[in-house]
Design an enzyme around this catalytic site. Structure first.
Site, PDB file in Angstrom:
ATOM      1  N   ASP A  42      -4.074  53.089 -71.695  1.00  0.00           N
ATOM      2  CA  ASP A  42      -3.072  52.710 -70.322  1.00  0.00           C
ATOM      3  C   ASP A  42      -1.772  53.200 -71.094  1.00  0.00           C
ATOM      4  OD1 ASP A  42      -2.467  50.379 -70.922  1.00  0.00           O
ATOM      5  OD2 ASP A  42      -1.385  50.310 -69.422  1.00  0.00           O
ATOM      6  N   ASP A  88      -8.753  49.141 -74.777  1.00  0.00           N
ATOM      7  CA  ASP A  88      -7.134  48.485 -74.802  1.00  0.00           C
ATOM      8  C   ASP A  88      -7.249  47.375 -74.117  1.00  0.00           C
ATOM      9  OD1 ASP A  88      -4.279  48.137 -75.120  1.00  0.00           O
ATOM     10  OD2 ASP A  88      -4.029  48.580 -72.669  1.00  0.00           O
ATOM     11  N   ASP A 115      -1.271  53.417 -76.915  1.00  0.00           N
ATOM     12  CA  ASP A 115      -2.898  53.855 -76.645  1.00  0.00           C
ATOM     13  C   ASP A 115      -2.743  55.665 -77.131  1.00  0.00           C
ATOM     14  OD1 ASP A 115      -3.704  51.637 -76.425  1.00  0.00           O
ATOM     15  OD2 ASP A 115      -3.187  52.211 -74.351  1.00  0.00           O
TER      16      ASP A 115
END
Ligand code: ADP
Ligand code: MG
Length: 287
Positions: free
Chosen positions: A232, A38, A236
């Site tokens: 995080d 990410d 996600d």
């Protein structure tokens, strides 16, 4: 696989700040072929700051008041910027987050929209000459958001987040281990490419809606690859669960940590290649 060597391996990992939830995850880490990261809060520090604002004082007041209701890191940057500029916040009557696109709010009898091009197109806002500026911000790795009040374009607010210092080295080490590295983000293509370039990632999947992140993981698994997802955010979590190995950033949300198989303390990305090296050493000992 002998339970003892797995225990030694997870123990060694833990000493280094790599917290596996069970021995099986260490064995699966050995098989990884691709890693998806990410962007915000994983590759970058996740502490964005406003770098540019083209609107007037009223636009800033409404913008910042609206963003007070958002939990997005972008919102935090805008609220901090308005506070520094001694803007008086107004009460918000209505607030809507539009995931992956922006926000909509009503206050002082006015309606405000803040977000990406898609949000403006969906609300048929005429963008005047914003495109050139937008492209310029994005090429420099900034996330630029458009502002419209009562259906009229009122300016751009651009936000920048810096990459973690050790990110380029971590990505270099992953590539040396033969791992394919991919960035996955909801941010626009140009901003994502600029950040990817700074850290040495050449595969980017941008403009992914929060609910689509897990599907992207499945697509790569569909190519027959064992995949890790690193993230995080609350966004996600489904992707972390879907991946063969979910890796949470220790400084991230509780939701991500719970969804993951491994947590790396302090969000130190160098711990990812380290975890892979430990898994290789452990499996070598077993065989
Ligand atoms: P990321 O993967 O970077 O967390 P998101 O899916 O959360 O991306 O957001 C994608 C885009 O939606 C952002 O780049 C921004 O343009 C817009 N956006 C999201 N939240 C907000 C907000 N609170 N205010 C303005 N724009 C927002
Ligand atoms: Mg994130």
């Amino acid at each position: 696989a002998t339970p003892t060597s797995i225990m030694v391996g997870t123990g060694k990992a833990a000493e280094n700040g790599i917290l596996f939830k069970g021995g099986g995850h260490l064995e699966r880490t050995h098989q990884l072929e691709a890693i998806i990261l990410d962007k915000t809060g994983t590759i970058t520090k996740g502490k964005p700051e406003v770098t540019d604002f083209t609107g007037d004082k009223e636009a800033l007041q409404l913008l910042a008041s609206a963003e007070k209701g958002s939990e997005h890191p972008l919102a935090g940057a805008i609220v901090a910027y308005a506070t520094e500029n001694e803007i008086d916040f107004v009460d918000v009557d209505e607030f809507n987050a539009i995931p992956g696109h922006g926000i909509e709010a009503k206050m002082s009898g006015k309606q405000i929209l803040v977000g990406n091009r898609k949000l403006m197109v969906d609300h048929q806002i005429e963008m005047e000459d914003s495109e050139e500026k937008l492209v310029d911000y994005e090429t420099n790795g900034k996330t630029a958001m458009l502002i419209a009040i009562d259906g009229k374009y009122r300016g751009i607010v651009a936000v920048a987040d810096t990459i973690k210092e050790t990110a380029p080295e971590a990505i270099k080490q992953l590539k040396e281990l033969g791992i394919e590295v991919i960035m996955l983000t909801g941010d626009n293509e140009r901003t994502a490419q600029a950040i990817a370039k700074q850290v040495g990632i050449d595969q980017v999947i941008a403009q992914v809606l929060p609910e689509e992140k897990a599907d992207k993981v499945k697509e790569i698994q569909g190519q027959g690859k064992k995949v890790a997802m690193v993230g995080d955010g609350v966004n996600d979590a489904p992707a972390l669960v879907t991946a063969d190995i979910g890796i949470a950033i220790g400084t991230g949300t509780e939701v991500a940590i719970e969804a993951a198989d491994v947590t790396i303390l302090g969000g130190e990305l160098l711990l990812i290649p380290k975890a892979i090296r430990i898994s290789h050493a452990t499996i070598r000992n077993i065989r």
